[in-house]
Design an enzyme around this catalytic site. Structure first.
Site, PDB file in Angstrom:
ATOM      1  N   LYS A  77      29.079  40.754  73.304  1.00  0.00           N
ATOM      2  CA  LYS A  77      27.748  40.183  73.495  1.00  0.00           C
ATOM      3  C   LYS A  77      27.826  39.081  74.544  1.00  0.00           C
ATOM      4  O   LYS A  77      28.748  38.259  74.508  1.00  0.00           O
ATOM      5  CB  LYS A  77      27.235  39.629  72.161  1.00  0.00           C
ATOM      6  N   SER A 157      18.755  39.725  67.996  1.00  0.00           N
ATOM      7  CA  SER A 157      19.039  39.563  69.410  1.00  0.00           C
ATOM      8  C   SER A 157      20.203  40.400  69.913  1.00  0.00           C
ATOM      9  O   SER A 157      20.325  40.611  71.116  1.00  0.00           O
ATOM     10  CB  SER A 157      19.348  38.091  69.701  1.00  0.00           C
ATOM     11  N   SER A 181      20.250  38.514  63.677  1.00  0.00           N
ATOM     12  CA  SER A 181      20.529  39.124  64.984  1.00  0.00           C
ATOM     13  C   SER A 181      21.656  40.146  65.004  1.00  0.00           C
ATOM     14  O   SER A 181      21.832  40.840  65.993  1.00  0.00           O
ATOM     15  CB  SER A 181      20.831  38.034  66.017  1.00  0.00           C
TER      16      SER A 181
END
Lengths: 491, 483
Positions: A77, A157, A181
């Site tokens: 990420k 997210s 997320s």
């Protein structure tokens, strides 16, 4: 077929030399080349670095000198700082930022032999539930509704991480979870993901959103894959004062424990009138799978659940408003010139931050302001204590809780964008775990009427991820979830 | 007699509280491992934490905590076993993270007291409200370029102790005495070097005025005054300004002001309306700071003797006056020097030599006690030469000057210059006889009752003996011969 590999399967094949790390890596790099233009799951792809790491992994495997993840290609990420590799947090303000250091979590993965394919897309500064707030464009969910090819969001997210894993562009991915997320995108993309206990993974080198809530964790196709990844990511780090000085258990072994004799709580407050019937059905299905596997189902109450979301949207923006103050154009990242210092700040931040980030900075600044602090921030902290107390009370009676992960399946790109509150409602089932710091995992349980995946959430006691893994594994085993997304790498 | 300023409407009392920022002596910064040496090249002591890079986290430096606790103990203050760090949010170019980590609601040290001594010999207790730990900011340099500001982050993140006094100070003299005493305590403890010129100790001065017996009136804060003398000046000029405001029918506005030492005035910096809203909240990157009582006790047991205790001991053990004792303990190095000289000798005489001749010489030559050309050992040896009658007091002054000039040992100087005192009575008798023979008229006058001439004979004899005659023997001889 490399695309069919789970992480555990690929690991076994690597160790048996059925496949080389370079073959695996090249396969995924090709798949990314093909599908990333469609999915936008990666902001940055690092093929040269990945191949160099793969060559080193093959050399290690040839020597018989392999770590737990030697040769396993992962997506990282783009919130984890990676040394020498641009790290943007999906924000214009960090677009040119190349960290001179490696986050503890990604360094742990490298220590264990992992290969990094690139940096996965996300909501800007991890603020969002749809991955639509990324300055690098939205991520597209590899799943579509049956007979309807309109694009759906992957959740957020960690949307890039989830989409990459679901579309078979990586064997696993790092992610972070501040209010859901990891779990909500895992649910939307039909894969597994765990937010471990706060303090289990070091936050050092992870771009901060809300420091008291942020926690790193893995996203992967199976519960066991998540357990393997978390085993490498976790661990005490003296550089993070909130890191827990505890040994890392054998999470993969815990997956095989079974649930016989466990008491599974069903929090009644997670049931609401406007929850789609098929989510309720899926929930009941999950409970009966656990009952069949030997668990005892217990109704419990978490009375302060209804305040969770409102409280979260005070605490998280408050911390964010302060954490994001450092992006001022003075030392690194993007700078917009100004006539004086204030002008430089205003121009840099006006042009560097997107609308959702600005909204949360404004909310956070407001709730911390003189005259409002007691009514908002202090009260929210009190409610937060009550939410934690709720969990402490029920965990005296049960070993884990089972709830839906999200109040809906994946929704269409562009939907719910007009009203931030509708978007925030996505986090209603996931936020309490962050407020209480407890572990939570989403595991795919089935499909809705449109053929979209739905996840169930397992919540556990602090630092008892092992039970969470055992329960999630029982659901995964019973669910036999084999459906694959319409957009995926093949071969 | 209380200090007041005479206005048109009568006397005004002044009320002062001081906030002192004292840089913690420690090798590393408060929350990072970067070094803290003063005067290093710009931006050479900056970690990624200090520069607030993404994902960087603070880790509390335990040595800074120990220094704060030592200081708290030195201020006779309550040590809070649980304290907390908060973020104070504001934007500035030399504040990389956009917030300063400080302790707002729960400081590590609570109420304490500092005793000050005043010129008239009296003492006063000045309350300490609290001491908390916080980060220093970097330095903005506006003079390096006509259009740009340069930022040096070497100081960014260095540990500070903010020591807040109660509004107990009532005169410029008391403000000075408080700062000197505080600095002395910090230096004794080794927790801050107290160097105001280098900025390692800085003071914000809160001043208000009132008529005797009134409640407090509105105060103004005068920022960053960088010497004790300036603090005393700032108190006075700010008090006078406020008296003028009140007496001309105006009202003092709460505001932050700057002291202009060149013009001897304070100027408005920002009003209460423009005051920052710092949005304090607990720093989520740091756990509450919890101390063990046993650890605090161990620090307490290891504290050095502090000025007040030392002063009391000097008075009781050495029989010094409170004033001399106060002067000698102000600096630890002076006290050490004095004790080395006084050991096994006449302590009052030692005190007189240290505070008189030695301080005078240090002042004159611009040196300090640490670099004194006269070592404690040599000054002690000089006192021994006086005590065993090798030299007399007058010659001793001469020997001392030579010691200041050359750093040589007194015995060597006495030998080399032949300054040994003459105690040979026949030599003294001869000198007396010679003077009497040369001054028959004075002898006659003395014998006819002019007693005052005795001094003349003493002076002449000593002069004839080049000052080396034993004064008592000379006196005896003259008395005997004049009859």
């Amino acid at each position: 077929m490399i695309s069919d590999f789970t992480l555990a399967g690929a690991r076994a094949a690597l160790r048996q030399r059925d496949v080389s790390a370079l073959e695996l890596t090249n396969h995924f790099l090709t798949a990314i080349d093909t599908l990333n233009p469609v999915l936008n799951a990666f902001i940055t792809v690092t093929p040269d670095l990945a191949r160099a790491q793969a060559a080193a992994a093959d050399a290690a495997l040839a020597r018989g000198d392999h770590g737990p993840l030697t040769g396993i290609p992962l997506a990282i990420k783009d919130l984890f700082c990676t040394q020498g590799v641009r790290t943007t947090a999906a924000s214009r303000i960090l677009e040119p930022f190349v960290p001179p250091y490696e986050s503890t979590v990604s360094a742990n993965l490298l220590r264990d032999g992992a290969i990094f394919l690139g940096k996965a897309n996300l909501d800007e500064f991890a603020m969002g539930s749809s991955n639509a707030t990324s300055a690098f464009g939205p991520v597209i969910n590899p799943w579509t509704r049956a007979g309807d090819n309109r694009q759906l969001v992957p959740g957020g997210s960690s949307g890039g991480s989830a989409a990459a894993v679901a579309a078979r562009l990586a064997l696993g991915a790092t992610a972070t979870d501040t209010g859901g997320s990891i779990r909500q995108p895992a649910s939307f993309c039909g894969i597994a993901g765990i937010k471990p206990t706060y303090g289990r993974c070091s936050r050092w080198g992870v771009v901060a959103f809300a420091s008291s809530l942020d926690q790193a964790g893995p996203i992967a196709r199976t519960v066991e894959d998540c357990a393997i990844l978390l085993g490498s990511m976790a661990g005490y780090d003296a550089k993070d004062s909130t890191s827990a000085n505890l040994a890392v258990p054998d999470f993969a072994a815990a997956c095989r424990r079974g649930v016989k004799g466990l008491r599974i709580g069903v929090p009644r407050e997670y049931r609401s009138d406007d929850m789609p019937a098929e989510i309720e059905t899926m929930w009941q299905q999950g409970l009966s799978w656990l009952r069949d596997a030997g668990a005892e189902i217990v109704d419990v109450s978490l009375p302060h659940t209804k305040y969770g979301l409102a409280t979260y949207y005070i605490v998280a923006p408050a911390e964010a408003s302060s954490n994001l103050a450092r992006y001022d154009g003075v030392r690194y990242g993007a700078r917009s010139q100004g006539a004086d210092l204030i002008d430089l700040y205003e121009n840099t931040r006006a042009e560097g931050f997107g609308a959702e980030v600005k909204r949360r900075i404004m909310i956070g600044t407001y709730v911390l302001s003189a005259g409002y602090y007691d009514a908002y921030y202090i009260r929210a902290q009190k409610v937060r204590s009550l939410i934690l107390q709720d969990f402490t009370n029920v965990f005296a009676k049960v070993d884990a809780l089972l709830t839906p992960t999200a109040p809906s399946a994946a929704f269409g790109l562009g939907e719910r964008m007009d009203d931030p509150l509708k978007m925030y409602f996505n986090d209603v089932f996931t936020v309490p775990a962050n407020m209480a710091g407890i572990p939570g995992m989403s595991v795919p349980a089935g499909l809705d009427a449109n053929g979209l995946p739905l996840g169930l959430q397992v919540l556990g006691k602090p630092f008892d991820e092992e039970t969470v893994f055992a329960v999630a594994q029982a659901i995964e085993t019973a669910a036999q979830f084999t459906t694959q997304p319409s957009i995926r790498a093949k071969g | 007699m209380a200090y007041t300023i005479e206005g048109n409407t009568g006397p005004w009392e002044i009320v002062v509280g001081l906030e002192v920022h004292a840089q913690v002596i420690s090798r590393a910064k408060l929350f990072s491992g970067a070094a803290t040496d003063f005067g290093a090249p710009p931006n050479s002591q900056v970690s990624f934490v200090d520069a607030a890079f993404p994902g960087m986290l603070p880790v509390l430096n335990q040595e800074c905590v120990a220094q704060a606790v030592r200081t708290g103990l030195g201020l006779n203050a309550q040590i809070n076993l649980t304290s907390r760090f908060d973020r104070k949010n504001y934007f500035y170019a030399d504040l990389p993270s956009g917030y300063q980590i400080s302790q707002f609601e729960h400081p590590i040290v609570g109420t304490g007291v500092v005793e000050i001594e005043l010129a008239d010999g009296s003492t006063r207790q000045i309350g300490v409200t609290r001491l908390h730990l916080e980060q220093d900011a970097g330095k903005s340099m506006h003079d390096q370029s006509p259009t740009k500001t340069y930022v040096d982050l070497n100081r960014s993140g260095v540990g500070l102790m903010e020591i807040v006094s109660e509004p107990d100070i009532r005169s410029p003299e008391e403000a000075g005495a408080y700062l000197r005493k505080l600095r002395s305590i910090l230096r004794y403890l080794g927790t801050c070097d107290g160097n105001m010129e280098e900025g390692s100790m800085r003071a914000d001065v809160n001043v208000s005025v009132r008529k005797t017996g009134e409640a407090y009136r509105t105060r103004c804060e005068v920022k960053n005054v960088n010497s004790i003398r300036f603090v005393m000046q700032a108190v006075e000029v700010e008090a006078i300004r406020q008296i003028e405001v009140w007496e001309s029918g105006g009202e003092v506005q709460q505001e932050t002001r700057l002291f202009d030492s060149a013009r001897g005035e304070t100027r408005s910096m920002r009003s209460k309306e423009d005051a920052h809203d710092y949005r304090y909240f607990p720093d989520p990157d740091l756990l509450p700071l919890v101390l063990e009582q046993s650890w605090v006790d161990a620090l307490r047991a290891a504290l050095p003797e502090l000025p007040d205790t030392k002063r009391a001991r000097f008075i009781s053990d050495y029989g010094l006056t409170p004033y001399d004792a106060g002067v000698l303990v102000a600096e630890q190095s002076t006290a050490l020097f004095f004790e080395a000289v006084a050991q096994g000798r006449d302590a009052k005489q030692a005190a007189n030599w240290v505070t008189g001749d030695l301080f005078g010489a240090l002042n004159r030559t611009g040196t300090s006690i640490e670099t004194s050309p006269v070592s404690a050992e040599n000054l002690g040896a000089l006192l021994d030469l006086i005590a065993d009658n090798t030299i007399n007091g007058k010659i001793a002054k001469q020997v001392f000057e030579e010691m200041v000039a050359t750093g040589a040992a007194p015995a060597a100087i006495v030998e080399a210059k032949g300054l040994r005192q003459v105690t040979d009575t026949s030599a003294i008798d001869a000198a007396v006889d010679a003077i009497m023979a040369a001054n028959p008229d004075k002898v006659a006058e003395y014998r006819s009752g002019k007693d005052k001439l005795f001094g003349f004979f003493v002076g002449q004899v000593m002069k004839a003996m080049a000052g080396k005659g034993n004064p008592a023997l000379v006196n005896t001889a003259i008395k005997a011969k004049l009859g």
